[in-house]
Motif scaffolding. Structure first.
Motif, mmCIF file in Angstrom:
data_model
loop_
_atom_site.group_PDB
_atom_site.id
_atom_site.type_symbol
_atom_site.label_atom_id
_atom_site.label_comp_id
_atom_site.label_asym_id
_atom_site.label_seq_id
_atom_site.Cartn_x
_atom_site.Cartn_y
_atom_site.Cartn_z
ATOM 1 N N LEU A 166 -5.058 -12.017 16.897
ATOM 2 C CA LEU A 166 -4.244 -11.124 16.085
ATOM 3 C C LEU A 166 -2.790 -11.563 16.224
ATOM 4 C CD1 LEU A 166 -3.975 -8.404 14.450
ATOM 5 C CD2 LEU A 166 -3.541 -7.329 16.668
ATOM 6 N N PHE A 167 -2.146 -11.880 15.115
ATOM 7 C CA PHE A 167 -0.745 -12.304 15.164
ATOM 8 C C PHE A 167 0.137 -11.082 15.397
ATOM 9 C CE2 PHE A 167 -2.192 -15.742 11.994
ATOM 10 C CZ PHE A 167 -2.560 -16.593 13.021
ATOM 11 N N LYS A 168 0.863 -11.095 16.496
ATOM 12 C CA LYS A 168 1.705 -9.958 16.846
ATOM 13 C C LYS A 168 3.152 -10.137 16.434
ATOM 14 C CE LYS A 168 -1.275 -8.611 20.703
ATOM 15 N NZ LYS A 168 -1.360 -8.305 22.152
ATOM 16 N N ASP A 169 3.445 -11.254 15.782
ATOM 17 C CA ASP A 169 4.835 -11.530 15.391
ATOM 18 C C ASP A 169 5.048 -11.385 13.892
ATOM 19 O OD1 ASP A 169 3.346 -13.707 14.622
ATOM 20 O OD2 ASP A 169 4.855 -15.197 15.205
ATOM 21 N N VAL A 170 4.118 -10.711 13.194
ATOM 22 C CA VAL A 170 4.280 -10.496 11.761
ATOM 23 C C VAL A 170 4.035 -9.033 11.422
ATOM 24 C CG1 VAL A 170 3.590 -12.854 11.173
ATOM 25 C CG2 VAL A 170 1.874 -11.030 11.177
ATOM 26 N N PHE A 171 4.712 -8.575 10.381
ATOM 27 C CA PHE A 171 4.386 -7.287 9.769
ATOM 28 C C PHE A 171 4.699 -7.394 8.284
ATOM 29 C CE2 PHE A 171 8.806 -6.785 11.129
ATOM 30 C CZ PHE A 171 9.411 -6.129 10.063
ATOM 31 N N TYR A 172 4.452 -6.327 7.536
ATOM 32 C CA TYR A 172 4.556 -6.400 6.083
ATOM 33 C C TYR A 172 5.365 -5.231 5.545
ATOM 34 C CZ TYR A 172 0.843 -9.657 7.017
ATOM 35 O OH TYR A 172 0.127 -10.690 7.528
ATOM 36 N N VAL A 173 6.153 -5.526 4.528
ATOM 37 C CA VAL A 173 6.846 -4.488 3.775
ATOM 38 C C VAL A 173 6.050 -4.247 2.504
ATOM 39 C CG1 VAL A 173 8.934 -3.906 2.479
ATOM 40 C CG2 VAL A 173 9.119 -5.037 4.704
ATOM 41 N N ILE A 174 5.746 -2.992 2.226
ATOM 42 C CA ILE A 174 4.914 -2.632 1.082
ATOM 43 C C ILE A 174 5.660 -1.631 0.211
ATOM 44 C CG2 ILE A 174 2.733 -1.593 0.339
ATOM 45 C CD1 ILE A 174 1.645 -2.443 3.157
ATOM 46 N N ASN A 175 5.799 -1.940 -1.064
ATOM 47 C CA ASN A 175 6.328 -0.997 -2.051
ATOM 48 C C ASN A 175 5.122 -0.358 -2.724
ATOM 49 O OD1 ASN A 175 8.317 -1.208 -5.107
ATOM 50 N ND2 ASN A 175 8.164 0.425 -3.607
ATOM 51 N N ASP A 176 4.837 0.909 -2.397
ATOM 52 C CA ASP A 176 3.561 1.508 -2.780
ATOM 53 C C ASP A 176 3.530 1.932 -4.245
ATOM 54 O OD1 ASP A 176 4.842 3.967 -3.001
ATOM 55 O OD2 ASP A 176 3.667 4.966 -1.441
ATOM 56 N N SER A 177 2.410 2.511 -4.654
ATOM 57 C CA SER A 177 2.187 2.851 -6.058
ATOM 58 C C SER A 177 3.106 3.945 -6.558
ATOM 59 C CB SER A 177 0.721 3.267 -6.261
ATOM 60 O OG SER A 177 0.401 4.389 -5.457
#
Length: 482
Positions: A441-452
């Protein structure tokens, strides 16, 4: 479609997850002296889950050595204290004081919902911990220091989509704003007919389906399981490691112009017959620990032809050696991305929630496979995450600078780079784990999400294994960016 409901999932937050980073990020580092930290157990609760009253918990990192109290600022939006809601204890000047006794590790207050059922859906009440009155040591306010009760927009939390373990039989749709999850069997549908202005059809990539144009005929009844079809069957499949094989799958980016089945034309004479590989049912149980078995028995083949009819579609289908075919009129479904069809039930079926009611889909997926930078055709991927691109959901990946333990926690709305937002299915996809060289599991990444609904969230994966090391148990954390 109107009866489509979301399955609401109760969320259990692990105190170690909430507070572990708080200790490491404190000004004292990892001291042996335990800090007294106060936070909400849950950062967000839906109005619709509170018919009459709900106890709201605040949790501590250690047992209280003396009595004290927590002061909470109550900030309602389009809601009125004493009319729409109340609390016990009651507030004074928008401050709620919640006492606690010596020897406890939590305290609580009661939220009373006075407007069930609701008169409007845009009411919110935000609770913010502003002060902890506690004598033995300086108390800190960290972790979930804000809690929101709303009808529509959750502050975040930790969710565990039920994809069903190492055979991953389920696709799970997630609504971030409503903090809801909806699971369907991934072999419950075969074709997805676009409901927007496109006249296109997607195949079920979670089953490793594939589709190829049969040259030389426009009559579905003339097709037989002959030498030509048998040669095609060697090509129209997933995992051949032939780059040309990508023509037989939907473009993994989700681009609607990249469907394996071409655009359905107004002129019937321009719509060919297709050989359809139905892929595989989910695998069986007894999967070795750490492995997956998402492909079980083969589902066989169909021949199909799709025409335009009455602003919808006419699907013709049959088994390969049938001399006659069946037909069904597929109407578009306003408010939904697709109308779904199943060859098993020979009818349309409910699969996705409505267009603006979900954001992420946890699923098995047909993707490109590469050797270096060269594509080597299609390949099946487990533990994949798609965003609702047809509902307007976009995302981008953030790489945490090496050694910066506070980067994720401190990332806020002002840090969002809208220019990076993408509709591409592969933005999240499988970029958060490595299962080829190890269960990493990569612990050095995350994501920004612009939801619906236009909200921005940050999301990071916490796991895809259970405590036994078995695959198919994803867990993620997300927070509303403000």
């Amino acid at each position: 479609m109107k009866n489509l409901r979301f399955i609401q999932n109760a969320i259990v937050f692990i105190i170690a997850i909430i507070f572990g980073s708080c200790e490491k990020d404190s000004s004292h580092g990892n001291n042996e002296i335990q800090e007294f930290i106060v936070a909400f157990e849950d950062p967000s609760i839906a109005y619709r889950d509170i018919v009459d009253a709900r106890e709201i918990k605040l949790i501590f990192t250690e047992t209280a050595e003396a009595s004290g109290s927590v002061e909470i600022l109550v900030h309602p939006t389009k809601a009125t204290y004493g009319v729409d809601f109340s609390t016990n204890p009651i507030t004074s000047n928008n401050i709620l004081i919640v006492p606690f006794e010596k020897g406890v590790k939590e305290t609580k207050f009661t939220f009373n919902n006075l407007i069930y059922p609701y008169d409007r859906v845009d009411k919110t009440i935000e609770f913010t911990i502003v002060k902890v009155n506690y004598q033995p040591k300086e108390a800190k306010i960290q972790g979930y220091n804000v809690m929101m009760i709303s009808f529509d927009t959750a502050l975040g939390g930790v969710l565990s989509p039920n994809v069903g373990g190492p055979t991953q039989p389920n696709q799970v749709y997630v609504d971030l704003g409503g903090r809801a999850m909806y699971a369907v069997k991934r072999n419950s549908w075969d074709l997805a007919f676009f409901s927007d202005d496109n006249f296109r059809v997607k195949i079920n990539g979670s089953l490793y389906m594939a589709a190829g144009k049969i040259e030389g005929t426009l009559s579905i009844d003339d097709v037989r399981d002959n030498t030509t079809i048998q040669r095609m069957q060697e090509l129209v499949k997933v995992g051949t490691f032939d780059p040309a094989n990508l023509a037989f799958i939907d473009n993994p980016s989700g681009n609607p112009e990249g469907t394996a089945i071409g655009e359905i034309k107004t002129d019937d004479n321009l719509n060919p017959v297709y050989l359809l590989n139905l892929g595989y049912n989910p695998g069986e149980d007894n999967v070795p620990v750490g492995s997956v078995m998402v492909a079980g028995e083969e589902r066989g083949w169909k021949k199909i032809r799709i025409l335009r009819r009455e602003q919808g579609y006419l699907l013709q289908y049959a088994d390969l050696n049938d001399t006659t075919h069946k037909e069904i009129l597929i109407q578009k479904s306003p408010g939904f991305n697709f109308t779904f069809f199943s060859f098993t039930t020979e009818s349309t079926v409910l699969v996705e929630p409505s267009k603006k009611s979900w954001d992420l889909n946890f699923t098995v997926f047909t993707n490109k496979v590469y050797q270096g930078d060269d594509p080597k055709g299609s390949y099946g991927y487990s533990d994949f995450i798609l965003q609702n691109r047809y509902g307007g959901v976009t995302a981008y990946k953030v790489v945490i600078p090496k050694g910066d333990k506070n980067y994720y926690n401190q990332y806020s709305l002002k840090d969002v780079n809208k220019a990076l937002l993408s509709l591409d299915y592969q933005v999240i996809g499988g970029t958060w784990r490595d299962v080829a060289t190890g269960k990493i599991l990569f612990k050095d990444v995350f994501y920004v999400i612009n939801d619906s609904k236009g909200n921005f969230y940050k999301m990071k994966m916490l796991d895809f294994l259970n405590e036994k090391g078995e695959r198919g148990y994803p867990k993620f954390e997300y927070s509303l960016l403000r």
